[in-house]
Motif scaffolding. Structure first.
Motif, PDB file in Angstrom:
ATOM      1  N   LEU A 116      43.069  27.640  31.365  1.00  0.00           N
ATOM      2  CA  LEU A 116      43.176  28.178  32.916  1.00  0.00           C
ATOM      3  C   LEU A 116      42.680  29.585  33.212  1.00  0.00           C
ATOM      4  O   LEU A 116      42.003  29.960  34.130  1.00  0.00           O
ATOM      5  CB  LEU A 116      44.732  28.098  33.135  1.00  0.00           C
ATOM      6  N   ASP A 119      39.174  29.661  33.338  1.00  0.00           N
ATOM      7  CA  ASP A 119      38.629  28.977  34.393  1.00  0.00           C
ATOM      8  C   ASP A 119      38.718  30.169  35.551  1.00  0.00           C
ATOM      9  O   ASP A 119      38.091  30.297  36.679  1.00  0.00           O
ATOM     10  CB  ASP A 119      39.614  27.973  35.175  1.00  0.00           C
ATOM     11  N   GLU A 120      39.813  31.117  35.463  1.00  0.00           N
ATOM     12  CA  GLU A 120      39.770  32.165  36.463  1.00  0.00           C
ATOM     13  C   GLU A 120      38.692  33.169  36.035  1.00  0.00           C
ATOM     14  O   GLU A 120      38.154  34.054  36.974  1.00  0.00           O
ATOM     15  CB  GLU A 120      41.112  33.020  36.256  1.00  0.00           C
ATOM     16  N   SER A 123      33.014  31.081  36.728  1.00  0.00           N
ATOM     17  CA  SER A 123      33.113  29.715  37.441  1.00  0.00           C
ATOM     18  C   SER A 123      31.596  29.479  37.323  1.00  0.00           C
ATOM     19  O   SER A 123      30.870  30.132  37.751  1.00  0.00           O
ATOM     20  CB  SER A 123      33.696  30.027  38.615  1.00  0.00           C
ATOM     21  N   GLU A 128      34.009  35.988  37.455  1.00  0.00           N
ATOM     22  CA  GLU A 128      34.644  36.052  38.743  1.00  0.00           C
ATOM     23  C   GLU A 128      35.946  37.032  38.680  1.00  0.00           C
ATOM     24  O   GLU A 128      36.029  37.707  39.643  1.00  0.00           O
ATOM     25  CB  GLU A 128      35.253  34.504  39.003  1.00  0.00           C
ATOM     26  N   HIS A 129      36.735  37.176  37.588  1.00  0.00           N
ATOM     27  CA  HIS A 129      37.733  38.045  37.625  1.00  0.00           C
ATOM     28  C   HIS A 129      37.895  38.602  36.293  1.00  0.00           C
ATOM     29  O   HIS A 129      37.486  37.893  35.083  1.00  0.00           O
ATOM     30  CB  HIS A 129      39.236  37.361  37.844  1.00  0.00           C
TER      31      HIS A 129
ATOM     32  N   LEU B  94      42.038  22.353  37.875  1.00  0.00           N
ATOM     33  CA  LEU B  94      41.039  22.606  36.704  1.00  0.00           C
ATOM     34  C   LEU B  94      40.281  21.215  36.408  1.00  0.00           C
ATOM     35  O   LEU B  94      39.309  20.986  36.356  1.00  0.00           O
ATOM     36  CB  LEU B  94      41.915  23.200  35.756  1.00  0.00           C
ATOM     37  N   ARG B 130      37.696  26.482  45.849  1.00  0.00           N
ATOM     38  CA  ARG B 130      36.717  26.533  44.304  1.00  0.00           C
ATOM     39  C   ARG B 130      36.404  25.035  44.113  1.00  0.00           C
ATOM     40  O   ARG B 130      35.463  24.420  43.599  1.00  0.00           O
ATOM     41  CB  ARG B 130      37.464  27.165  43.270  1.00  0.00           C
ATOM     42  N   LEU B 195      35.322  43.619  42.757  1.00  0.00           N
ATOM     43  CA  LEU B 195      34.962  42.390  42.499  1.00  0.00           C
ATOM     44  C   LEU B 195      34.243  41.780  43.797  1.00  0.00           C
ATOM     45  O   LEU B 195      33.385  40.961  43.586  1.00  0.00           O
ATOM     46  CB  LEU B 195      35.599  41.607  41.668  1.00  0.00           C
ATOM     47  N   HIS B 199      30.449  40.300  44.208  1.00  0.00           N
ATOM     48  CA  HIS B 199      30.231  38.966  44.495  1.00  0.00           C
ATOM     49  C   HIS B 199      29.357  38.721  45.916  1.00  0.00           C
ATOM     50  O   HIS B 199      28.356  38.305  45.943  1.00  0.00           O
ATOM     51  CB  HIS B 199      31.183  37.982  44.599  1.00  0.00           C
TER      52      HIS B 199
END
Lengths: 146, 891
Positions: A116, A119-120, A123, A128-129, B94, B130, B195, B199
């Motif tokens: 998880l 996944d954060e 991506s 992403e983070h 997920l 997402r 961020l 992006h």
């Protein structure tokens, strides 16, 4: 593009891998290549000590935390310096999830959480983070602290 | 070596139970069984999460699911949306992405995700975006576009980032939809969340990448404002350097735009930004040493950083700079030398190759000493890089050949794989060829090497060279022993090569012939057919004086055609009454061959980048053979003779138009053929009878003799039309041609490809095409310019001086003249040292009719930037020397 993130134990067994835009037949080569890098350089390395390598126009930044080797592979804008950011985001989150630099057992126990977290963090090959506290909250679906 | 399969992670005999993996003995079938818990009416959230984790583990170990298995798991997972447990919900998001359901299955989960997308909980929204964007296709995207646009400007940065990152992915598959978000993305660029800004900037740049003005405005506004995250700052620097590159041609005078911004970034607190700026500066077109200095200074500091990544980044950048501006990097040599002993071999290798580029003649000996120690403990792939660098160094300082040749021969004796040994042998061969003084010692080193060489390929290559060069040395007899030893000790392939090499000695040197005959006689009893055949043939020839001369020629005459071209021509040759004609084989060397056979690394196991490298070859580079084949398929062209040159494709349409056409000019002695490559980019149309009508009103010496149209041009299937012209033989006629594409349009159903109507005639104006003098000159380099120059008759030398007017710098002037002449720059003389006041360029080429022509260009620039040029030409034919001057005079 962040091409790959790969976790292996100190015997070179792959525990978790993510590939983006890497064809299936090339993944095998990458696994062997990365594990060889780990075998050559990571035994006896300090936790979080950064290593760097390149193969043609592809960069690899890797490290060890506890019993776990972590590799990041990138190209183009994901050069060695950006990979340092990515790797830092990953290792700090993994240590946060496992409460310390993990043994293999702890890492596997927290496998779902680690997935998880990853996944954060990225991506499909895009960062992403990066902040571990944010990643922690996101994996628990908790709102961010204002 | 990695264990890829989901192997048990621990040995059975581990005493400590706590060390067992939770996935010990995991098996796909069992996990799929377990996944049935997802269907339970009373969901056990914890258990479900555990099963999902197991599924993830399997996927992450490279396990794959069949379509049925994946469908089953996917349907079961969708049931979990009923659970309110947040931890489980996060896992569900997920696993849906990981299973990546097919488009007809996605519909099952769409409504649940749409509901989450409108949820009040921010994180449900972010995740739903997402997932949906990850699994959806274009049709559904239209329905959710409104929400996505809102999400881009959501006040929660997580939601905004989710939408933006999804946008970056979607831009590949659904560019039209994402391009409509540009206002929202523009707003997000101003976000306070670092961020989000990163992006948004990446997405906005991708949306507008074809709009130079927009990118320029974006860069202008952001470089003045504040960019929050270092990641975004790096992007901005990259985009800025792109803008600089594009605007540099427009601004001939004054300071370089945005340079101050880049220079300011060198003082940023984040290393990532500093490096990005330093790299951007070093990669500027025609960067001056004043501009370079601050960047080099910063990079130099990082060379002694305690962090390997920073040392690597610095030395990697400096290595690149050293290729174009070796003097600028020379200041860093001391720091660089300390990196030779760096534990990280990538860093050490980069440091060495940089030093080899920047070092001066006096430092060679010291450098070689340091490298000798280093070579023993690096991998072959690094050694190859070092060997190549040493080869370049030796060509740069030929006087140092002794030291460098000794070094190469000493490493040749050490252990190493084929690629490494081949790199060394190739280097020695090149040095022997380029530096006459190095020949004898080089041959001796190679002789010693084949005494103990395990690679047949290399042994035969060396024996071939010994046969060619050995007889011309001062003491040819000393090589005989080495060669004959091969006949006794090696495999059949090497023995056969050795026999040929021996025969060449016998043929060339009368005094050695009787002794060679004795040795060849012994080979008649070899147990290999080829060896015996060769020995018999050579014995017969050597014994007969009359045929000796002719045979000698055939033995020694090197084929003057590139082997690859010969191979292709032979393959396309059909056995018939017409014998194969060697003179019809194209002489044009492919660019890959010209590229000095750079490390043909055959690391099959690790050659990850090979595909990309092949794809990166510009269109037409490997084309000569293909062209020859294509043209020979048109009977009307068969009387034109040998193809002299094919140009690179010239685009005759703008990018992204309805019809895409480019042209290739094929030049023959008395004809020119235009090959028009046409592509129809409209799926709803089928074009028929496609021809290009060429108006040669502005090309007086050209008469159209033939035109071939394309019968049918379906969507996205390229076709070729041809138009051929006659022109005076051997003359470099120039002219301008106006082109119009004529065709019949039929509307078709894109799904079936069936015509829907009768169609109508239409035409489409193309860009003009020019034939210039450069089309009659082949870019063929010479290995030793001076020797070739002196071998040409000074009688045919023509010298004149020209004024080139005001130029920004000498590099620009050199580039312009090289482009006009279309000749091959030799010995790296196309590169002008920055701020040089004078420069000499050496060019070589073959003029139509296979006439060797060499050009010496001497440039000078004065304080007012006026450039003067002295042009000296030598050719095998005086008229060609004059023609070159005419080309320049009329340019």
């Amino acid at each position: 593009m962040l091409m790959s993130v790969l976790f292996a134990n100190s015997s070179g067994n792959v525990l978790l891998e993510r590939f983006h835009s890497v064809p299936g037949e090339e993944r095998l080569h990458w696994r062997s290549f990365l594990v060889k890098l780990g075998t050559d350089n990571l035994n006896g390395a300090r936790d979080d000590e950064l290593f760097v390598a390149s193969h043609k126009s592809v960069y690899i930044v890797y490290t060890v935390i506890g019993d776990i080797w972590v590799f990041t592979v990138g190209k183009d804008e994901y050069d060695e310096l950006t990979l340092v950011e990515v790797l830092h985001a990953i290792t700090s989150s993994v240590k946060d999830i496992c409460k310390k630099a993990p043994s293999e057992r702890v890492f596997l126990d927290k496998y779902g959480k680690v997935c998880l977290g990853l996944d954060e963090i990225f991506s499909q090959g895009i960062l992403e983070h990066t902040d571990k506290d944010r990643v922690r909250r996101l994996t628990r679906l908790r709102p961010l602290v204002e | 070596m990695a264990l890829i399969q989901p192997a048990p992670k621990k040995d059975d005999d581990r005493e400590d139970d706590s060390e067992y993996s939770p996935f010990y003995g995991i098996e796909k079938g069992a996990v799929l069984q377990e996944a049935r818990v997802f269907n339970d009416p009373q969901l056990d959230a914890r258990r479900c999460a555990q099963v999902i984790t197991k599924l993830l583990y399997l996927i992450n170990q490279g396990e794959t699911f069949t379509k049925t298995e994946a469908t089953e798991v996917f349907f079961a997972v969708t049931k979990l949306f009923q659970s309110k447990e947040v931890g489980l919900r996060r896992m569900v998001y997920l696993i849906i992405k990981e299973i990546s359901p097919t488009s007809d299955e996605v519909i099952i989960v769409t409504s649940s995700l749409m509901k989450d997308m409108n949820s009040k909980t921010d994180l449900y929204r972010a995740n739903a975006i997402r997932v949906l964007c990850g699994i959806t296709d274009g049709s559904l995207l239209g329905q959710i576009e409104r929400y996505l646009k809102q999400a881009v400007v959501d006040k929660n940065p997580v939601v905004s980032s989710a939408a933006l990152v999804s946008g970056i992915h979607l831009l590949q598959s659904n560019p039209d939809i994402v391009k409509r978000w540009s206002n929202e993305v523009q707003e997000a660029v101003q976000s306070k969340a670092s961020l989000v800004q990163f992006h948004a900037l990446a997405l906005l740049h991708q949306i507008r990448q074809n709009d130079r003005l927009a990118i320029s405005k974006l860069v202008t506004s952001l470089t003045r404002g504040s960019v929050r995250s270092p990641l975004a700052q790096c992007l901005l620097i990259r985009y800025t350097s792109q803008v600089i590159k594009e605007s540099a041609t427009n601004t001939q005078t004054g300071d370089r735009p945005f340079y101050d911004y880049l220079e300011g970034c060198l003082r940023h607190k984040t290393e990532m930004v500093i490096f990005e700026a330093a790299r951007a500066i070093t990669e500027l077109n025609g960067v001056t040493s004043r501009e370079l200095t601050p960047a080099i200074t910063v990079l130099q500091l990082f060379l002694s950083s305690s962090k390997p990544v920073l040392r690597f980044a610095a030395v990697r950048t400096l290595n690149k700079v050293a290729m174009g501006h070796p003097l600028a990097v020379a200041n860093c040599n001391i720091d660089m030398e300390s990196l030779i002993s760096d534990q990280n071999r990538s860093i050490a290798t980069l440091a060495i190759t940089t030093l080899l580029k920047t070092g001066n003649e006096s430092s060679v000996d010291r450098l070689m000493k340091q490298i000798t120690n280093f070579m023993s403990d690096i991998a072959d792939e690094f050694k190859v890089v070092v060997v190549e660098a040493i080869r370049s160094l030796c060509l740069k300082f030929p006087q140092k050949y002794r030291t460098l040749m000794n070094f190469l021969s000493s490493i040749l004796r050490e252990e190493g794989g084929f690629d490494y040994k081949k790199a060394i042998v190739d280097s020695i061969l090149i040095l022997i060829k380029e530096i006459p003084e190095a020949k004898e010692s080089g041959l001796v080193h190679l002789c010693e090497f084949i005494e103990d060489c395990e690679f047949t390929y290399l042994s035969t290559q060396i024996l071939h060279l010994l046969g060619l060069e050995g007889p011309k040395t001062s003491d040819p007899s000393k090589y005989i022993r080495y060669i004959y030893n091969r006949v006794i000790l090696e495999n059949a392939t090497v023995r056969a090569s050795a026999v040929t090499a021996l025969a060449k000695f016998g043929l060339t040197i009368d005094a050695l012939r009787p002794r060679v005959l004795i040795l060849l006689n012994r080979c008649l009893y070899d147990n290999d057919d080829e060896v015996r055949d060769r020995a018999t043939l050579y014995l017969k020839t050597l014994g007969e004086d009359d045929s000796c001369k002719q045979f000698k020629e055939s033995l020694f005459e090197e084929l003057d055609v590139p082997l690859a071209n010969l191979e292709a021509s032979l393959q396309s040759y059909n056995a018939s009454e017409v014998p194969f004609d060697l003179s019809l084989v194209s002489r044009e060397i492919k660019p890959q061959q010209l590229a000095e056979k750079k490390a043909p690394s055959k690391k099959t196991g690790k050659d990850f980048g090979s595909k990309a490298a092949n794809e990166a070859l510009p269109l037409g580079t490997s084309a000569p053979d293909a062209y020859e084949k294509l043209l020979s398929s048109v009977p009307e062209f068969s009387s034109f003779g040998k193809l002299f040159k094919s140009s690179a494709p010239v685009e005759l349409t703008e990018a992204e138009t309805e019809y895409s056409v480019n042209a290739i000019k094929h030049v023959y002695l008395g004809h020119v053929i235009f090959q028009f490559n046409c592509t129809n980019t409209i799926a709803e149309q089928l074009l028929e009878k496609v021809s290009v009508v060429v108006d040669s009103g502005d090309a007086e010496e050209f008469d159209e003799v033939f035109s071939k149209h394309i019968e049918s041009l379906p969507y996205n299937v390229p076709g070729q039309a041809f138009v051929a012209f006659r022109k005076p033989e051997g003359v470099c006629s120039a002219g301008k041609f106006c082109n119009t594409l004529k065709f019949r349009v039929n509307e078709v159903d894109p799904a079936t490809g069936e015509k829907e109507d009768e169609g109508y005639e239409d035409e489409y104006q193309l860009e003009d095409l020019e034939v210039t003098a450069a089309d009659y000159i082949l870019k063929v380099g010479v290995s030793n310019f001076r020797n070739t120059w002196e071998a040409l008759d000074p009688e045919f030398e023509r010298v004149d001086e020209y004024g080139l007017g005001v130029r920004e710098n000498l590099q620009e002037a050199v580039q312009a003249v090289v482009t006009i002449l279309g000749m091959q720059p030799c010995e790296g003389t196309e590169v002008v040292a920055s701020n040089a006041r004078s420069h000499t360029s050496l060019l070589a080429g073959k003029f139509i009719g296979d006439i060797q022509v060499l050009v010496r260009l001497s440039f000078g620039i004065d304080a007012q930037k006026q450039v003067a040029m002295k042009l000296a030409v030598r050719a095998e034919d005086q008229s060609v020397s004059d023609a070159i001057h005419e080309i320049i005079a009329s340019a």
